[in-house]
Design a protein around this motif. Structure first.
Motif, short mmCIF file in Angstrom:
data_model
loop_
_atom_site.label_atom_id
_atom_site.label_comp_id
_atom_site.label_asym_id
_atom_site.label_seq_id
_atom_site.Cartn_x
_atom_site.Cartn_y
_atom_site.Cartn_z
N ILE A 326 0.93 -1.19 0.02
CA ILE A 326 -0.01 0.14 -0.16
C ILE A 326 0.90 1.13 0.03
CG2 ILE A 326 -1.70 1.45 1.30
CD1 ILE A 326 -2.83 -1.41 2.15
N ALA A 327 1.91 1.16 0.71
CA ALA A 327 2.67 2.26 0.98
C ALA A 327 3.51 2.85 -0.50
CB ALA A 327 3.87 2.46 2.01
N SER A 328 3.86 1.59 -1.15
CA SER A 328 4.38 1.72 -2.43
C SER A 328 3.46 2.32 -3.48
CB SER A 328 4.76 0.25 -3.00
OG SER A 328 5.43 0.41 -4.39
N ARG A 329 1.96 1.72 -3.30
CA ARG A 329 1.20 2.11 -4.25
C ARG A 329 1.00 3.65 -4.13
NH1 ARG A 329 2.21 -2.08 -6.19
NH2 ARG A 329 0.90 -3.79 -6.70
N ILE A 330 0.87 4.06 -2.72
CA ILE A 330 0.56 5.41 -2.37
C ILE A 330 1.65 6.43 -2.99
CG2 ILE A 330 0.30 7.38 -0.58
CD1 ILE A 330 -1.08 5.01 1.07
N GLU A 331 3.11 6.06 -2.80
CA GLU A 331 3.91 6.67 -3.66
C GLU A 331 3.82 6.86 -5.15
OE1 GLU A 331 7.12 7.38 -5.94
OE2 GLU A 331 6.72 5.27 -5.79
N GLY A 332 3.32 6.00 -5.70
CA GLY A 332 3.00 5.83 -7.02
C GLY A 332 1.69 7.13 -7.35
N LEU A 333 0.98 7.25 -6.52
CA LEU A 333 -0.28 8.10 -6.74
C LEU A 333 0.46 9.77 -6.69
CD1 LEU A 333 -3.23 6.65 -4.62
CD2 LEU A 333 -2.90 6.86 -7.06
N THR A 334 1.63 9.88 -5.88
CA THR A 334 1.99 11.35 -6.11
C THR A 334 2.33 11.97 -7.74
OG1 THR A 334 4.44 10.44 -5.88
CG2 THR A 334 3.35 10.98 -4.01
N LYS A 335 2.46 10.96 -8.48
CA LYS A 335 2.51 11.26 -9.83
C LYS A 335 1.36 11.66 -10.42
CE LYS A 335 6.00 7.42 -10.66
NZ LYS A 335 6.28 6.25 -11.11
N THR A 336 0.29 11.08 -10.15
CA THR A 336 -1.09 11.23 -10.53
C THR A 336 -1.54 12.32 -9.95
OG1 THR A 336 -1.64 9.08 -10.51
CG2 THR A 336 -3.52 10.40 -10.61
N TYR A 337 -1.30 12.87 -8.81
CA TYR A 337 -2.12 14.34 -8.20
C TYR A 337 -1.02 15.34 -8.28
CZ TYR A 337 -5.87 11.13 -6.61
OH TYR A 337 -6.75 10.36 -6.54
N ARG A 338 0.48 14.84 -8.86
CA ARG A 338 1.34 15.98 -9.03
C ARG A 338 1.72 16.68 -7.65
NH1 ARG A 338 -0.49 19.50 -13.91
NH2 ARG A 338 1.29 20.59 -13.46
N THR A 339 1.82 15.82 -6.57
CA THR A 339 2.47 16.32 -5.26
C THR A 339 3.36 15.51 -4.78
OG1 THR A 339 1.51 17.06 -3.06
CG2 THR A 339 0.53 15.14 -4.29
N PRO A 340 4.22 16.02 -3.87
CA PRO A 340 5.48 15.08 -3.44
C PRO A 340 5.30 14.14 -2.50
CG PRO A 340 5.84 17.39 -2.96
CD PRO A 340 4.50 17.39 -3.55
N LEU A 341 4.14 14.65 -1.64
CA LEU A 341 3.96 13.77 -0.49
C LEU A 341 2.63 13.39 0.05
CD1 LEU A 341 5.09 12.54 2.25
CD2 LEU A 341 5.41 14.77 3.25
N LEU A 342 2.43 12.15 0.03
CA LEU A 342 0.98 11.79 0.15
C LEU A 342 1.10 10.71 1.41
CD1 LEU A 342 -0.53 10.78 -3.13
CD2 LEU A 342 -0.73 12.87 -1.71
N ILE A 343 0.21 10.67 2.08
CA ILE A 343 0.08 9.61 3.54
C ILE A 343 -1.41 8.83 3.14
CG2 ILE A 343 1.86 10.82 4.89
CD1 ILE A 343 -0.47 11.82 6.60
N SER A 344 -1.46 7.87 4.12
CA SER A 344 -2.64 7.12 4.11
C SER A 344 -3.55 7.57 5.26
CB SER A 344 -2.56 5.66 4.14
OG SER A 344 -1.73 5.39 5.30
N GLU A 345 -4.93 7.09 5.68
CA GLU A 345 -5.53 7.62 6.52
C GLU A 345 -4.85 6.99 7.93
OE1 GLU A 345 -10.27 8.05 7.74
OE2 GLU A 345 -9.59 6.56 6.44
N ALA A 346 -4.65 5.69 7.70
CA ALA A 346 -3.76 5.13 8.96
C ALA A 346 -2.71 5.83 9.45
CB ALA A 346 -3.36 3.87 8.58
N SER A 347 -2.07 6.44 8.58
CA SER A 347 -0.72 7.19 8.90
C SER A 347 -1.27 8.70 9.38
CB SER A 347 0.13 7.81 8.00
OG SER A 347 1.02 6.37 7.56
N TYR A 348 -2.33 9.06 8.94
CA TYR A 348 -2.88 10.47 9.62
C TYR A 348 -3.36 10.16 10.91
CZ TYR A 348 -5.99 14.46 9.74
OH TYR A 348 -6.70 15.54 10.13
#
Length: 444
Positions: A326-348
């Protein structure tokens, strides 16, 4: 040809000298003779023997005094002395050995026993001499190495700080492959305590960081330049992860996978510091005429198994968990949303104090390869100040737009995202959402 050992025989009885001389000669040794203590001392100083057979009861100077004087001379003290005497009292034996003699043989003696003792002590002396020579050689080599090290130190002072860090890391080589924190989590004190299959299960936060477009960058470089470039980048990121109590689990090409076993805050703080450090590092790259870098970081918290896998001849420390994927997939989403840092709700939800960070809810997505939806949040604490100000000013508006988007109210969502973009023209994520809304409204 091997040199024959010399044995000095000290006795005031000519008959004893003759017998002992014959025994010594028959067994391949070269005898020397002295009929009293004074002659013995003079003879030893003139020509050093390999061993001394010393009588005790002699006129003017007895054997004990001869031994005492020889042991007081640092240049002669290591010559093995065997007392050969008719004095058989226990006190005499103790006195002789206390003076430094290696052995004490009483008369009448057994020829075979005497030769056995002589051979043994000569062999011991030869071994000592060999060890002494070896130590001298080692000391010489050590001095030579020390001299070379001094020269090397002078050269290394001229190297950059990054090179000093590499040299330091070489001295801590095994920790680079198996971090001490990893050993500690497994309850091990040393790498030698590790066995195949050692494992623990616990909740951790996983961080994935990946360079954007590194394949295109690397195509313009030689293999050596590629290694130097990526290692210099890792050299910037690694200390930050360690500073925030993280463990680098592995390097995957140009990506970093790190574990934070103690708190989510450690992982988020490390990610923010990595992005801020990258801004300064890019200035250095730019001055050197090298391509600047952009990275994406994805963070997720969940249970995982940490341990060793492999075979008996090759094993590796790693983690196995759905949380890693999941962490790896979330990192991949940073390309989609053009932002450098994404975290999951569990981390939030795991953060000790969310107010310490600049965060906005970004989306609810179905991560590739997973059936469940995951809420993701953008952390923009590392953005430029003007970008931060724009996102803070439109925070409520943006999250309302995201909610409408998820409710499939694409037209209203687009209006709000457009309003966000009007107030904050550099909000790339809002621009992406507008494109998605337009596409969905056209395609239904």
């Amino acid at each position: 040809m091997k040199r024959k050992p010399t044995i000095l025989i000290v006795d005031d009885n000519p008959g004893n000298l003759a017998v002992l001389g014959s025994i010594v000669t028959e067994n391949g040794y070269i005898p020397g003779f002295a009929t009293n203590g004074a002659i013995a001392l003079a003879s030893v100083k003139k020509k050093r023997p390999d061993l001394i057979l010393l009588d005790v009861m002699m006129p003017e100077m007895d054997g004990f005094e001869v031994c005492r004087q020889l042991k007081q001379d640092a240049t002669l003290a290591d010559i093995p002395i065997i007392f050969l005497t008719a004095k058989t009292e226990k006190e005499d034996v103790i006195a002789g050995l206390s003076l430094g003699a290696v052995d004490y043989v009483t008369k009448p003696f057994n020829k075979s026993e005497l030769l056995s003792r002589v051979n043994t002590h000569l062999e011991l002396q030869a071994t000592k001499e060999e060890l002494r020579n070896t130590l001298e050689q080692l000391e010489k080599q050590n001095n030579e190495l020390h001299s070379k090290n001094v020269k090397l130190e002078l050269l290394t002072q001229e190297l950059a700080e990054a090179q000093k860090e590499k040299l330091f890391q070489l001295n801590q080589a095994y920790e680079r492959f198996v971090p001490r924190t990893f050993l500690g989590l497994l309850g091990k004190q040393s790498i030698t305590d590790i066995n195949l299959g050692d494992q623990i299960e616990r909740e951790m936060t996983i961080l994935f960081a990946d360079i954007r477009g590194f394949t295109s960058i690397s195509e313009e470089m030689t293999p050596q330049d590629n290694f130097d470039f990526i290692n210099n980048y890792f050299g910037q990121m690694e200390p930050i992860i360690l500073q925030y109590q993280g463990i680098i689990d592995k390097y995957i090409g140009d990506a970093i996978m790190a574990l934070f076993p103690y708190s989510v805050d450690d992982a988020i703080s490390a990610a923010i510091a990595m992005l801020k450090t990258l801004v300064n590092y890019n200035k250095i790259l730019q001055r050197a005429g090298l391509p600047i870098l952009q990275i994406g970081i994805g963070i997720h918290t969940g249970p995982l198994m940490l341990g060793t896998i492999g075979g008996q001849n090759r094993m590796d420390g790693t983690v196995i968990s759905d949380a890693v994927n999941i962490a790896s997939r979330i990192e991949g989403l940073t390309k989609t949303y053009r932002t450098p840092l994404l975290i999951s709700e569990a981390s939030y939800l795991g953060l000790s104090e969310t107010a310490k960070y600049l965060i906005r809810r970004l989306d609810r997505v179905k991560v590739k390869g997973k059936s469940k939806y995951v809420n993701i949040f953008e952390v923009f604490s590392a953005d430029m100040q003007e970008v931060q100000a724009g996102k803070l000013a439109t925070l409520d508006l943006f999250e309302k737009a995201v909610h409408l988007y998820q409710q499939q109210s694409f037209e209203k969502a687009q209006e709000l995202f457009q309003a966000c973009l009007s107030q904050n023209p550099v909000d790339a994520t809002a621009e992406i959402y507008i494109q998605h809304c337009q596409k969905l409204m056209v395609n239904g």
